[in-house]
Design an enzyme around this catalytic site. Sequence first.
Site, mmCIF file in Angstrom:
data_model
loop_
_atom_site.group_PDB
_atom_site.id
_atom_site.type_symbol
_atom_site.label_atom_id
_atom_site.label_comp_id
_atom_site.label_asym_id
_atom_site.label_seq_id
_atom_site.Cartn_x
_atom_site.Cartn_y
_atom_site.Cartn_z
ATOM 1 N N ALA A 104 0.924 -1.229 0.153
ATOM 2 C CA ALA A 104 -0.116 -0.075 0.301
ATOM 3 C C ALA A 104 0.868 1.078 0.181
ATOM 4 O O ALA A 104 0.687 2.125 -0.590
ATOM 5 C CB ALA A 104 -0.907 -0.054 1.135
ATOM 6 N N LEU A 109 2.116 1.712 -3.375
ATOM 7 C CA LEU A 109 1.341 2.184 -4.289
ATOM 8 C C LEU A 109 0.942 3.711 -4.219
ATOM 9 O O LEU A 109 0.848 4.327 -4.953
ATOM 10 C CB LEU A 109 0.061 1.374 -4.187
ATOM 11 C CG LEU A 109 -1.166 2.035 -5.005
ATOM 12 C CD1 LEU A 109 -1.261 2.111 -6.206
ATOM 13 C CD2 LEU A 109 -2.414 1.416 -4.378
ATOM 14 N N TYR A 110 1.052 4.421 -2.977
ATOM 15 C CA TYR A 110 0.517 5.556 -2.747
ATOM 16 C C TYR A 110 1.737 6.489 -3.226
ATOM 17 O O TYR A 110 1.407 7.620 -3.697
ATOM 18 C CB TYR A 110 0.368 5.818 -1.230
ATOM 19 C CG TYR A 110 -0.907 5.061 -0.661
ATOM 20 C CD1 TYR A 110 -1.941 4.955 -1.407
ATOM 21 C CD2 TYR A 110 -0.772 4.584 0.655
ATOM 22 C CE1 TYR A 110 -3.196 4.191 -0.779
ATOM 23 C CE2 TYR A 110 -1.696 3.962 1.176
ATOM 24 C CZ TYR A 110 -2.904 3.708 0.610
ATOM 25 O OH TYR A 110 -4.022 2.837 1.005
ATOM 26 N N ARG A 111 2.974 5.924 -2.963
ATOM 27 C CA ARG A 111 4.012 6.788 -3.363
ATOM 28 C C ARG A 111 4.150 6.891 -5.002
ATOM 29 O O ARG A 111 4.266 7.793 -5.625
ATOM 30 C CB ARG A 111 5.450 6.161 -2.859
ATOM 31 C CG ARG A 111 5.766 6.620 -1.485
ATOM 32 C CD ARG A 111 6.906 6.147 -0.922
ATOM 33 N NE ARG A 111 7.296 6.460 0.352
ATOM 34 C CZ ARG A 111 8.063 5.810 1.068
ATOM 35 N NH1 ARG A 111 8.691 4.787 0.752
ATOM 36 N NH2 ARG A 111 8.434 6.365 2.481
ATOM 37 N N PHE A 127 1.771 10.313 -3.637
ATOM 38 C CA PHE A 127 1.748 10.693 -2.099
ATOM 39 C C PHE A 127 2.929 11.055 -1.988
ATOM 40 O O PHE A 127 3.775 10.052 -1.907
ATOM 41 C CB PHE A 127 0.828 9.741 -1.396
ATOM 42 C CG PHE A 127 -0.757 10.064 -1.684
ATOM 43 C CD1 PHE A 127 -1.485 10.653 -0.852
ATOM 44 C CD2 PHE A 127 -1.339 9.232 -2.829
ATOM 45 C CE1 PHE A 127 -2.966 10.706 -1.073
ATOM 46 C CE2 PHE A 127 -2.797 9.405 -3.010
ATOM 47 C CZ PHE A 127 -3.466 10.193 -2.075
#
Length: 183
Positions: free
Chosen positions: A144, A147-149, A153
Amino acid sequence: MIQLTRVGPDRFIAALDTVLAIYAAAMRPPPDQLPGRMAIMRNHATYPDFSCVLAEAPHIVGFAYGFHGTPGQWWHDVVRRALGERAGQQISEAWFGDALEIAEVHVHPDHQGGGVGRRMIHMLCEGRPERTAVLSTHDAPTAARHLYRDIGFADLMTRFVFPGGYEDYAIAGTALPLHPPVG
């Protein structure tokens, strides 16, 4: 083929048992925490501009939801205050003054790794009027977090422990609109 559907609070509440089962399968919390998590999710559906994306194949295999963060919401107040203390009020206001707060993003383990989470986040953020999107995730090298990076993010705070908690979290944010997905 997994289809994504944007739904509002009523459809989300109607699917809450299924959503909670996906959350439990993905996160594996202690079973005694599930009633409290259900109450939190039900309450989130009452927040301003709540929106949910369901991933269906044809049954629900994933969900992501968020809402406009405002003072008086527990997560919003705790995180905004902590960021203000660590980085200054101007930075806190820039990130939390007009933010989509992404509260949950979960895909059943049988359907992880195929881009469903990425697609749900993009759909959830698409067309939102807020200036930023913010979220919290475990402060560890998880799928997760990667994924966000990858979506864009950036860490706003790391090694953050919520009041009454013991686990380290990262608070992350990105500007909206998101960059279009690659591929």
